[in-house]
Motif scaffolding. Structure first.
Motif, PDB file in Angstrom:
ATOM      1  N   GLU A  18      49.468  38.060  30.565  1.00 25.59           N
ATOM      2  CA  GLU A  18      48.406  37.764  31.530  1.00 25.59           C
ATOM      3  C   GLU A  18      48.994  37.925  32.929  1.00 25.59           C
ATOM      4  OE1 GLU A  18      44.720  36.953  32.974  1.00 25.59           O
ATOM      5  OE2 GLU A  18      45.207  37.093  30.852  1.00 25.59           O
ATOM      6  N   PRO A  19      48.676  39.038  33.602  1.00 25.61           N
ATOM      7  CA  PRO A  19      49.253  39.247  34.933  1.00 25.61           C
ATOM      8  C   PRO A  19      48.706  38.249  35.948  1.00 25.61           C
ATOM      9  CG  PRO A  19      47.650  40.956  34.441  1.00 25.61           C
ATOM     10  CD  PRO A  19      47.783  40.114  33.203  1.00 25.61           C
ATOM     11  N   ASP A  20      49.560  37.910  36.892  1.00 32.06           N
ATOM     12  CA  ASP A  20      49.214  37.019  37.989  1.00 32.06           C
ATOM     13  C   ASP A  20      48.795  37.879  39.178  1.00 32.06           C
ATOM     14  OD1 ASP A  20      49.336  34.202  39.033  1.00 32.06           O
ATOM     15  OD2 ASP A  20      50.639  35.205  40.502  1.00 32.06           O
ATOM     16  N   GLU A  21      48.062  37.308  40.109  1.00 27.02           N
ATOM     17  CA  GLU A  21      47.607  38.082  41.269  1.00 27.02           C
ATOM     18  C   GLU A  21      48.753  38.577  42.139  1.00 27.02           C
ATOM     19  OE1 GLU A  21      44.436  36.858  43.724  1.00 27.02           O
ATOM     20  OE2 GLU A  21      43.003  36.814  42.076  1.00 27.02           O
ATOM     21  N   SER A  22      49.910  37.971  42.035  1.00 27.05           N
ATOM     22  CA  SER A  22      51.053  38.414  42.833  1.00 27.05           C
ATOM     23  C   SER A  22      51.805  39.578  42.178  1.00 27.05           C
ATOM     24  CB  SER A  22      52.014  37.256  43.079  1.00 27.05           C
ATOM     25  OG  SER A  22      52.548  36.789  41.851  1.00 27.05           O
ATOM     26  N   ASP A  23      51.448  39.911  40.949  1.00 31.08           N
ATOM     27  CA  ASP A  23      52.106  41.010  40.241  1.00 31.08           C
ATOM     28  C   ASP A  23      51.621  42.365  40.750  1.00 31.08           C
ATOM     29  OD1 ASP A  23      53.641  39.396  38.519  1.00 31.08           O
ATOM     30  OD2 ASP A  23      51.965  39.202  37.116  1.00 31.08           O
ATOM     31  N   ASP A  61      49.712  44.589  45.196  1.00 26.07           N
ATOM     32  CA  ASP A  61      49.630  43.587  44.136  1.00 26.07           C
ATOM     33  C   ASP A  61      48.175  43.444  43.692  1.00 26.07           C
ATOM     34  OD1 ASP A  61      48.442  42.001  46.120  1.00 26.07           O
ATOM     35  OD2 ASP A  61      50.150  40.670  46.324  1.00 26.07           O
ATOM     36  N   ALA A  87      46.241  40.939  43.811  1.00 23.97           N
ATOM     37  CA  ALA A  87      45.418  40.255  44.813  1.00 23.97           C
ATOM     38  C   ALA A  87      44.831  41.247  45.809  1.00 23.97           C
ATOM     39  CB  ALA A  87      46.234  39.198  45.540  1.00 23.97           C
ATOM     40  N   GLU A 102      36.349  35.631  42.952  1.00 24.49           N
ATOM     41  CA  GLU A 102      36.867  34.942  41.765  1.00 24.49           C
ATOM     42  C   GLU A 102      36.440  35.652  40.478  1.00 24.49           C
ATOM     43  OE1 GLU A 102      39.279  32.709  39.759  1.00 24.49           O
ATOM     44  OE2 GLU A 102      39.160  32.602  41.924  1.00 24.49           O
ATOM     45  N   SER A 139      38.441  38.833  40.130  1.00 20.61           N
ATOM     46  CA  SER A 139      39.817  38.534  39.749  1.00 20.61           C
ATOM     47  C   SER A 139      39.943  38.318  38.247  1.00 20.61           C
ATOM     48  CB  SER A 139      40.321  37.300  40.500  1.00 20.61           C
ATOM     49  OG  SER A 139      41.623  36.972  40.082  1.00 20.61           O
ATOM     50  N   ARG A 183      42.030  41.078  36.022  1.00 26.81           N
ATOM     51  CA  ARG A 183      43.238  40.629  35.321  1.00 26.81           C
ATOM     52  C   ARG A 183      43.100  40.779  33.815  1.00 26.81           C
ATOM     53  NH1 ARG A 183      43.219  35.394  37.733  1.00 26.81           N
ATOM     54  NH2 ARG A 183      44.307  34.704  35.887  1.00 26.81           N
ATOM     55  N   SER A 201      45.509  43.255  31.756  1.00 24.53           N
ATOM     56  CA  SER A 201      46.250  42.657  30.645  1.00 24.53           C
ATOM     57  C   SER A 201      46.078  43.479  29.376  1.00 24.53           C
ATOM     58  CB  SER A 201      45.775  41.223  30.425  1.00 24.53           C
ATOM     59  OG  SER A 201      46.422  40.643  29.318  1.00 24.53           O
TER      60      SER A 201
END
Length: 93
Positions: A3-8, A54, A56, A71, A74, A78, A82
């Motif tokens: 599960e990628p994060d928004e900073s990835d 990234d 985000a 939201e 996002s 993601r 993923s």
């Protein structure tokens, strides 16, 4: 599943290409021995995947371009990324 994060930052790995399929009138993601037919939403996301921005920044750009709730975008972006990471057609930079 990752599960990628928004900073990835994500990128297309070596051997995977995003191409317009003019014969069929759409876009495809070409990977070794596989072809993924993309819908319009996937094209909008993947054209923003450049290995520098990234998640985000991609989400912010999509939210602005389509005047949609950030939201919700996002969560959807993601989840899509993923899934593509799990299929080895995207990787985290």
């Amino acid at each position: 599943m990752v599960e990628p994060d928004e900073s990835d930052v994500v990128r297309l790995p070596r051997g995977v290409r995003l191409r317009e399929d003019k014969a069929r009138g759409g876009w495809v993601l070409l990977a070794p021995e596989r072809v993924f037919q993309l819908d319009a939403i996937a094209v909008q996301v993947l054209t923003r995947v450049d290995g520098r921005r990234d998640i985000a920044a991609i989400v912010d750009d999509l939210a602005q371009a389509f005047d949609a709730p950030r939201e919700r975008i996002s969560v959807d972006v993601r989840a899509m990324l993923s899934d593509l990471i799990a299929k080895n057609v995207l990787e985290m930079a």
